[in-house]
Scaffold this motif. Structure first.
Motif, mmCIF file in Angstrom:
data_model
loop_
_atom_site.group_PDB
_atom_site.id
_atom_site.type_symbol
_atom_site.label_atom_id
_atom_site.label_comp_id
_atom_site.label_asym_id
_atom_site.label_seq_id
_atom_site.Cartn_x
_atom_site.Cartn_y
_atom_site.Cartn_z
ATOM 1 N N SER A 187 9.755 -8.078 7.403
ATOM 2 C CA SER A 187 10.814 -7.322 8.062
ATOM 3 C C SER A 187 10.373 -5.904 8.322
ATOM 4 O O SER A 187 9.594 -5.326 7.583
ATOM 5 N N SER A 188 10.886 -5.339 9.421
ATOM 6 C CA SER A 188 10.506 -3.973 9.766
ATOM 7 C C SER A 188 11.367 -2.991 9.005
ATOM 8 O O SER A 188 12.485 -3.278 8.605
ATOM 9 N N GLN A 189 10.808 -1.788 8.805
ATOM 10 C CA GLN A 189 11.548 -0.727 8.153
ATOM 11 C C GLN A 189 11.018 0.589 8.679
ATOM 12 O O GLN A 189 9.900 0.690 9.154
ATOM 13 N N ASN A 190 11.845 1.619 8.609
ATOM 14 C CA ASN A 190 11.419 2.894 9.145
ATOM 15 C C ASN A 190 10.630 3.685 8.106
ATOM 16 O O ASN A 190 10.717 3.413 6.904
ATOM 17 N N PRO A 191 9.851 4.678 8.547
ATOM 18 C CA PRO A 191 9.022 5.449 7.609
ATOM 19 C C PRO A 191 9.822 6.169 6.532
ATOM 20 O O PRO A 191 9.368 6.283 5.391
ATOM 21 N N ASP A 192 11.010 6.658 6.877
ATOM 22 C CA ASP A 192 11.826 7.340 5.870
ATOM 23 C C ASP A 192 12.219 6.391 4.746
ATOM 24 O O ASP A 192 12.222 6.761 3.573
ATOM 25 N N GLN A 193 12.549 5.167 5.109
ATOM 26 C CA GLN A 193 12.904 4.166 4.100
ATOM 27 C C GLN A 193 11.707 3.851 3.210
ATOM 28 O O GLN A 193 11.846 3.712 1.986
ATOM 29 N N ALA A 194 10.522 3.749 3.801
ATOM 30 C CA ALA A 194 9.309 3.485 3.017
ATOM 31 C C ALA A 194 9.005 4.630 2.072
ATOM 32 O O ALA A 194 8.608 4.417 0.923
ATOM 33 N N ARG A 195 9.186 5.865 2.556
ATOM 34 C CA ARG A 195 8.941 7.021 1.680
ATOM 35 C C ARG A 195 9.923 7.051 0.516
ATOM 36 O O ARG A 195 9.549 7.349 -0.628
ATOM 37 N N GLN A 196 11.189 6.753 0.789
ATOM 38 C CA GLN A 196 12.179 6.717 -0.283
ATOM 39 C C GLN A 196 11.820 5.648 -1.308
ATOM 40 O O GLN A 196 11.913 5.874 -2.522
ATOM 41 N N ALA A 197 11.412 4.469 -0.823
ATOM 42 C CA ALA A 197 11.025 3.396 -1.723
ATOM 43 C C ALA A 197 9.810 3.794 -2.555
ATOM 44 O O ALA A 197 9.739 3.494 -3.759
ATOM 45 N N GLY A 198 8.840 4.479 -1.922
ATOM 46 C CA GLY A 198 7.653 4.908 -2.655
ATOM 47 C C GLY A 198 7.974 5.896 -3.755
ATOM 48 O O GLY A 198 7.462 5.793 -4.878
ATOM 49 N N ARG A 199 8.847 6.873 -3.457
ATOM 50 C CA ARG A 199 9.226 7.865 -4.478
ATOM 51 C C ARG A 199 9.996 7.204 -5.624
ATOM 52 O O ARG A 199 9.805 7.542 -6.799
ATOM 53 N N ALA A 200 10.879 6.250 -5.284
ATOM 54 C CA ALA A 200 11.631 5.556 -6.327
ATOM 55 C C ALA A 200 10.708 4.713 -7.205
ATOM 56 O O ALA A 200 10.881 4.651 -8.429
ATOM 57 N N LEU A 201 9.705 4.068 -6.592
ATOM 58 C CA LEU A 201 8.716 3.317 -7.370
ATOM 59 C C LEU A 201 7.913 4.237 -8.281
ATOM 60 O O LEU A 201 7.598 3.878 -9.422
ATOM 61 N N ASP A 202 7.555 5.422 -7.777
ATOM 62 C CA ASP A 202 6.857 6.399 -8.617
ATOM 63 C C ASP A 202 7.675 6.705 -9.879
ATOM 64 O O ASP A 202 7.162 6.675 -11.001
ATOM 65 N N ALA A 203 8.963 7.014 -9.673
ATOM 66 C CA ALA A 203 9.830 7.359 -10.805
ATOM 67 C C ALA A 203 10.021 6.170 -11.737
ATOM 68 O O ALA A 203 9.999 6.320 -12.971
ATOM 69 N N ALA A 204 10.205 4.979 -11.173
ATOM 70 C CA ALA A 204 10.406 3.796 -12.006
ATOM 71 C C ALA A 204 9.184 3.524 -12.870
ATOM 72 O O ALA A 204 9.307 3.214 -14.069
ATOM 73 N N ASN A 205 7.987 3.640 -12.297
ATOM 74 C CA ASN A 205 6.773 3.431 -13.082
ATOM 75 C C ASN A 205 6.629 4.480 -14.178
ATOM 76 O O ASN A 205 6.183 4.178 -15.287
#
Length: 425
Positions: free
Chosen positions: A2-20
């Motif tokens: 599925s497609s997603q916009n860059p802002d959504q990917a950046r938000q997901a990346g930052r949340a993954l950083d915090a979760a890890n």
């Protein structure tokens, strides 16, 4: 995918950083602090400590492959991780209230059984968001934040334990659990492609129901990797608890603080090595990094026998940062190589983690009985020899898995579809 916009990917990346970062303390529960607490506060002997830790690990073995299958099939991956974090925390916090053998074994079994969800879930979410092409870099970043979180938590535990005693680790675990829950729920659900998270290259690919046992038997390189992972953990799992016990026998008042120093030292080294795997493994080869992780362990085991000086033991613990830093980052990458486009990525992770959990369960029991019968030095040498056997098996029998992912021989005759990636980190 599925497609997603860059802002959504950046938000997901930052949340993954915090979760890890915050899950670093939660996913291991009490970890090596359990041995120190039971030895110094409850006055257990080494064999009894090793036995209860092995019993707890066996509970994780039973849960591991079903956990991988659950992550493959569920679309509620975030809620599964949140529930597991709550279970690990509650089980660990119950230990001071019920410190006898049976309640400790049960509570730590629950904690271990819940914690097995985290590795496949984090890897699956990462693959489902960023895709195969960016997966190695994303896993390196995950491990970087994981080790940074471990270092911070261990540093806080060491400083706090010096002033307030070893039970402070229970309160720290609770605080990290709350932060991890918030981080997990910040990952945007719509950013995760659940077909891609299973290892498919495109969402239209179909496959049979995943089976961990079937994957192990059908793919010879995965079987070899599982054996090597078992031997790595059979060697590695007991080393840090043994160091903690030696430090506790010298001065129980500062044992937890010294244990924290060991953990911080290793975690600080793991950060750059996890980053190195993320940056260079696709270029240098995945097998080479895994072989290096195995070869570190015999050296580490031998060096522990040279001196009982606390500064020496903390210094040797730096080598744990090299081996574990490489292994943690390269493990899901190799499994993703072998399971590319099969839809069985998470079950395969669960199957291999089951094998390495067997190694970890046997490690503490083996080390405990060797210590009682022949002393700490003999235990360290025995554990190092196990890793040397694993290195030989890896060198001779494991192929370079990067070639498989890039289009070489594949399990079940599959050929990879083109992979797309979102690299907005």
């Amino acid at each position: 995918m599925s497609s997603q916009n860059p802002d959504q990917a950046r938000q997901a990346g930052r949340a993954l950083d915090a979760a890890n970062f915050f899950l670093a303390d939660v996913r291991d529960g009490l970890g090596p602090y359990l041995a120190v607490y039971l030895l110094t506060e409850q006055h257990w002997d080494e064999a009894r400590i090793g036995l209860v830790m092995s019993i707890a690990t066996i509970a994780g073995i039973v849960a591991q492959t079903p956990a991988g299958a659950l992550i493959d099939t569920t679309r509620a991956k975030r809620l599964v991780m949140a529930a597991a974090a709550i279970l690990v925390t509650l089980a660990s916090l119950s230990l001071p209230l019920f410190p006898s053998f049976l309640p400790v074994a049960i509570s730590q079994g629950i904690a271990q059984g819940a914690a097995v969800v985290f590795p496949p879930a984090i890897a699956a979410v990462s693959l489902g968001i960023f895709g195969h092409a960016a997966f190695t870099r994303r896993i390196g970043r995950n491990e970087t934040f994981n080790h940074a979180g471990n270092a911070v938590a261990a540093g806080l535990a060491g400083l706090s334990a010096y002033w307030f005693g070893p039970t402070v680790v229970f309160y720290l675990l609770g605080a990290m659990a709350v932060a991890s829950l918030v981080s997990i729920l910040m990952i945007p659900e719509r950013a995760i492609d659940h077909d891609l998270a299973r290892g498919f290259d495109d969402a239209d690919t179909q496959n049979d129901r995943p089976s961990g046992l079937g994957v192990l038997l059908a793919c010879r390189p995965l079987l070899v990797f599982a054996i090597c992972a078992l031997l790595f953990h059979l060697s590695n799992a007991a080393m840090l608890p043994l160091v903690g016990q030696k430090l506790a026998l010298q001065d129980k008042n500062i044992a937890t603080s010294l244990m924290s120093a060991c953990i911080v030292a290793a975690q600080l080294v793991m950060v750059p090595f996890a980053m190195l795997v993320g940056a260079k493994a696709d270029r240098w080869g995945h097998k080479r990094f895994f072989l290096a992780a195995l070869l570190i362990l015999p050296l580490r085991g031998a060096l522990y026998t040279f001196s009982d000086n606390p500064f020496w033991m903390v210094g040797v613990q730096l080598l744990d940062g090299v081996g574990a830093g490489i292994f943690g980052a390269i493990f899901p990458v190799i499994v993703a190589d072998l399971m590319r486009n099969t839809g069985r990525f998470n079950v395969a992770q669960g199957a291999v983690i089951t094998a390495q959990s067997i190694g970890a369960a046997l490690s503490t029991t083996l080390a405990g009985f060797v210590v009682v019968g022949a002393g700490y030095s003999a235990a360290f040498i025995t554990l190092g020899a196990v890793a040397a056997i694993g290195a030989i098996v890896c060198l001779i029998a494991l192929p370079e898995t990067r070639q498989i992912a890039d289009g070489g021989p594949r399990p079940e005759g599959k050929t990879p579809a083109p992979a797309s990636a979102i690299a907005a980190e």
